[in-house]
Write a protein that holds these residues in place. Structure first.
Motif, PDB file in Angstrom:
ATOM      1  N   PRO A 146       5.919   6.867   7.393  1.00  0.00           N
ATOM      2  CA  PRO A 146       5.387   7.192   6.060  1.00  0.00           C
ATOM      3  C   PRO A 146       3.863   7.198   6.034  1.00  0.00           C
ATOM      4  N   LEU A 147       3.312   8.144   5.276  1.00  0.00           N
ATOM      5  CA  LEU A 147       1.869   8.184   5.019  1.00  0.00           C
ATOM      6  C   LEU A 147       1.634   7.322   3.787  1.00  0.00           C
ATOM      7  N   GLU A 148       1.148   6.116   4.022  1.00  0.00           N
ATOM      8  CA  GLU A 148       1.137   5.095   2.966  1.00  0.00           C
ATOM      9  C   GLU A 148      -0.100   5.173   2.071  1.00  0.00           C
ATOM     10  N   ARG A 149       0.111   4.790   0.814  1.00  0.00           N
ATOM     11  CA  ARG A 149      -0.958   4.667  -0.174  1.00  0.00           C
ATOM     12  C   ARG A 149      -0.725   3.370  -0.960  1.00  0.00           C
ATOM     13  N   VAL A 150      -1.807   2.812  -1.507  1.00  0.00           N
ATOM     14  CA  VAL A 150      -1.708   1.600  -2.327  1.00  0.00           C
ATOM     15  C   VAL A 150      -1.824   2.003  -3.795  1.00  0.00           C
ATOM     16  N   VAL A 151      -0.854   1.596  -4.595  1.00  0.00           N
ATOM     17  CA  VAL A 151      -0.859   1.910  -6.023  1.00  0.00           C
ATOM     18  C   VAL A 151      -2.050   1.207  -6.682  1.00  0.00           C
ATOM     19  N   PRO A 152      -2.830   1.914  -7.509  1.00  0.00           N
ATOM     20  CA  PRO A 152      -3.986   1.289  -8.174  1.00  0.00           C
ATOM     21  C   PRO A 152      -3.574   0.119  -9.063  1.00  0.00           C
ATOM     22  N   SER A 153      -4.543  -0.711  -9.391  1.00  0.00           N
ATOM     23  CA  SER A 153      -4.262  -1.975 -10.082  1.00  0.00           C
ATOM     24  C   SER A 153      -3.495  -1.802 -11.388  1.00  0.00           C
ATOM     25  N   GLN A 154      -3.723  -0.727 -12.111  1.00  0.00           N
ATOM     26  CA  GLN A 154      -3.044  -0.517 -13.390  1.00  0.00           C
ATOM     27  C   GLN A 154      -1.595  -0.060 -13.227  1.00  0.00           C
ATOM     28  N   GLY A 155      -1.178   0.183 -11.988  1.00  0.00           N
ATOM     29  CA  GLY A 155       0.173   0.662 -11.753  1.00  0.00           C
ATOM     30  C   GLY A 155       0.252   2.172 -11.894  1.00  0.00           C
TER      31      GLY A 155
ATOM     32  N   GLY B  39       0.852  -2.242  -9.637  1.00  0.00           N
ATOM     33  CA  GLY B  39      -0.370  -2.110  -8.866  1.00  0.00           C
ATOM     34  C   GLY B  39      -0.332  -2.952  -7.602  1.00  0.00           C
ATOM     35  N   GLY B  40      -0.926  -2.429  -6.530  1.00  0.00           N
ATOM     36  CA  GLY B  40      -0.935  -3.147  -5.262  1.00  0.00           C
ATOM     37  C   GLY B  40       0.258  -2.864  -4.382  1.00  0.00           C
ATOM     38  N   THR B  41       1.274  -2.180  -4.918  1.00  0.00           N
ATOM     39  CA  THR B  41       2.462  -1.840  -4.126  1.00  0.00           C
ATOM     40  C   THR B  41       2.123  -0.740  -3.122  1.00  0.00           C
ATOM     41  N   ILE B  42       2.616  -0.895  -1.913  1.00  0.00           N
ATOM     42  CA  ILE B  42       2.419   0.153  -0.908  1.00  0.00           C
ATOM     43  C   ILE B  42       3.559   1.153  -1.023  1.00  0.00           C
ATOM     44  N   VAL B  43       3.210   2.406  -1.221  1.00  0.00           N
ATOM     45  CA  VAL B  43       4.214   3.464  -1.313  1.00  0.00           C
ATOM     46  C   VAL B  43       3.879   4.519  -0.262  1.00  0.00           C
ATOM     47  N   GLY B  44       4.836   5.341   0.039  1.00  0.00           N
ATOM     48  CA  GLY B  44       4.564   6.375   1.032  1.00  0.00           C
ATOM     49  C   GLY B  44       5.676   7.392   1.120  1.00  0.00           C
ATOM     50  N   CYS B  45       5.349   8.538   1.685  1.00  0.00           N
ATOM     51  CA  CYS B  45       6.321   9.606   1.921  1.00  0.00           C
ATOM     52  C   CYS B  45       6.368   9.902   3.413  1.00  0.00           C
ATOM     53  N   ASN B  46       7.548  10.159   3.914  1.00  0.00           N
ATOM     54  CA  ASN B  46       7.717  10.546   5.302  1.00  0.00           C
ATOM     55  C   ASN B  46       7.885  12.062   5.359  1.00  0.00           C
ATOM     56  N   ALA B  47       6.989  12.709   6.092  1.00  0.00           N
ATOM     57  CA  ALA B  47       7.022  14.170   6.161  1.00  0.00           C
ATOM     58  C   ALA B  47       8.355  14.686   6.690  1.00  0.00           C
ATOM     59  N   TRP B  48       9.012  13.931   7.571  1.00  0.00           N
ATOM     60  CA  TRP B  48      10.289  14.384   8.132  1.00  0.00           C
ATOM     61  C   TRP B  48      11.370  14.459   7.062  1.00  0.00           C
ATOM     62  N   VAL B  49      11.209  13.686   5.988  1.00  0.00           N
ATOM     63  CA  VAL B  49      12.161  13.729   4.869  1.00  0.00           C
ATOM     64  C   VAL B  49      11.742  14.801   3.871  1.00  0.00           C
ATOM     65  N   ILE B  50      10.472  14.777   3.489  1.00  0.00           N
ATOM     66  CA  ILE B  50       9.962  15.713   2.489  1.00  0.00           C
ATOM     67  C   ILE B  50      10.136  17.159   2.941  1.00  0.00           C
ATOM     68  N   HIS B  51       9.947  17.405   4.243  1.00  0.00           N
ATOM     69  CA  HIS B  51      10.032  18.773   4.757  1.00  0.00           C
ATOM     70  C   HIS B  51      11.462  19.310   4.806  1.00  0.00           C
ATOM     71  N   ARG B  52      12.414  18.459   4.488  1.00  0.00           N
ATOM     72  CA  ARG B  52      13.817  18.899   4.493  1.00  0.00           C
ATOM     73  C   ARG B  52      14.439  18.829   3.097  1.00  0.00           C
TER      74      ARG B  52
END
Length: 389
Positions: free
Chosen positions: A254-263, A273-286
């Motif tokens: 996954p290409l991870e990002r941190v959710v900003p403090s306000q959520g 806020g502060g949660t690490i989220v991400g998308c995996n290109a192998w999933v998104i591309h399908r």
């Protein structure tokens, strides 16, 4: 991309050498080629030319120079799990004892890549200082300012010394070499593999390239090279590249990002806020609702059949280079290599799978490397321009 075209001569010189070495080592001897590895050596020498005006020597020597490729493989095997469980790093390579041993060079951890980059930086800085001592403008001296990325980094250091210090110059030089070779080599291998596994697509692409030469869209150069501008006039080739990017994005985690403090609200749900989220290109591309029900098939035609809005949606779903502010800094360099190299190679060689019924093996260590991609090559019949008229 208009700025990146200035680096085209660096790609051309390495590609010409690579084509000649491929003929000498493989097509003329009928030897089997580990194509994935051979392409990585090519990509490493290209990025060496673009960054330092100096290749590492993989193509000339046809060996893993200083064990660099092996080191990178082990590095990503380590950092892939550490990136998911970073606390382990404190007990492994980042523990105080190992750092102390490295500091006093008892057990050095400096890689051959870093040593090569440092030597290139030191040599160029010495050239810059010598030019200044002679009263010359280093940026006006082609022997010093060679038009490569290192020259650009050093110029940035001159203009913003408070931000772009010596350590940042070195880090940028190393980063370009490490990230710029793996992603490009993986993408190149993916295009060739899917073409070989889909012979109709391979034949259609060859016909498009040959027709472009016949019609003058591609100049019939003696070395067979294709320019960036010419490659942009090959719609089926462009579709093949996009489809390979879709099926085999270089990054497999996954290409991870941190959710900003306000959520943030993501997919209708509030994420704190502060949660690490991400998308995996192998999933998104399908995603079948974007790319169609046949998402597991290599079908370049999907990019040509779609209307303008659909193509925009498909392109906006592609994460192979990341997206937004975190888009891969080497994206345009990689695209320059991919779009120039593949038609140039296919003009010179026919490519065959050494074991047509065998699937390659994939190894996900952040980058999804391809193993057991073995091929053979045969020189294509070279038609002269006169023959085509």
């Amino acid at each position: 991309m208009s700025t990146l075209v200035q680096y085209e001569p660096f790609v051309d010189s390495t590609t010409t050498k690579f084509l000649d070495r491929t003929e000498a080592l493989f097509s003329s001897t009928h030897a089997i080629c580990d194509f994935g590895r051979w392409l990585q050596w090519y990509a490493f020498d290209v990025i060496g030319q673009i960054t330092y005006s100096k290749p590492h020597g993989f193509i000339d020597r046809a060996v893993d120079v200083d064990g660099i490729i092996g080191f990178l493989g082990r590095l990503f095997d380590y950092f892939a799990p550490i990136g998911q469980i970073p606390v382990l790093h404190l007990f492994l390579l980042n523990n105080p004892i190992l750092r102390l041993l490295d500091k006093f060079q008892i057990i050095p951890f400096t890689s051959a890549i870093a040593s090569f980059a440092q030597a290139c930086v030191n040599e160029r800085v010495a050239d810059v200082n010598a030019a200044k001592a002679r009263g010359e403008d280093p940026n006006a001296n082609r022997a010093v300012a060679r038009g490569d990325l290192l020259s650009m980094f050093l110029q940035a250091k001159e203009e913003r010394p408070d931000f772009f210090d010596n350590s940042r110059v070195l880090v940028m030089a190393i980063t370009m070499a490490v990230a710029g070779s793996d992603t490009t080599a993986i993408s190149l291998a993916a295009v060739f593999y899917y073409l070989l596994k889909n012979p109709d697509c391979y034949r259609k692409l060859l016909a498009e390239i040959d027709d472009a030469v016949s019609s003058g869209i591609i100049e019939n150069r003696p070395n067979g090279l294709v320019s960036w501008a010419e490659s942009q006039q090959l719609p089926y080739f462009d579709a093949c590249v996009k489809e390979a990017f879709r099926l085999h994005p270089a990054v497999g985690l996954p290409l991870e990002r941190v959710v900003p403090s306000q959520g943030a609200e993501i997919c209708g749900k509030h994420i704190a806020g502060g949660t690490i989220v991400g998308c995996n290109a192998w999933v998104i591309h399908r995603r079948s609702e974007v790319f169609g029900k046949d998402v597991d098939a290599f079908r370049p035609e999907r990019w040509l059949e779609a209307d303008t809005e659909k193509r925009k949606e498909m392109a906006g779903t592609m994460l192979h280079f990341g997206m937004g502010a975190r888009t891969c800094i080497g994206k345009n360099v990689s695209l320059l290599e991919v779009y120039k190299f593949i038609p140039s190679f296919l003009r010179r060689f026919e490519v065959f799978l050494a074991q047509p019924n065998q699937e390659w093996k994939l190894h996900n260590a952040w980058f999804v490397r391809q193993l057991d991609f073995n091929t053979t090559f045969k020189l294509r019949t070279r038609r002269t321009q006169d023959d085509m008229l």
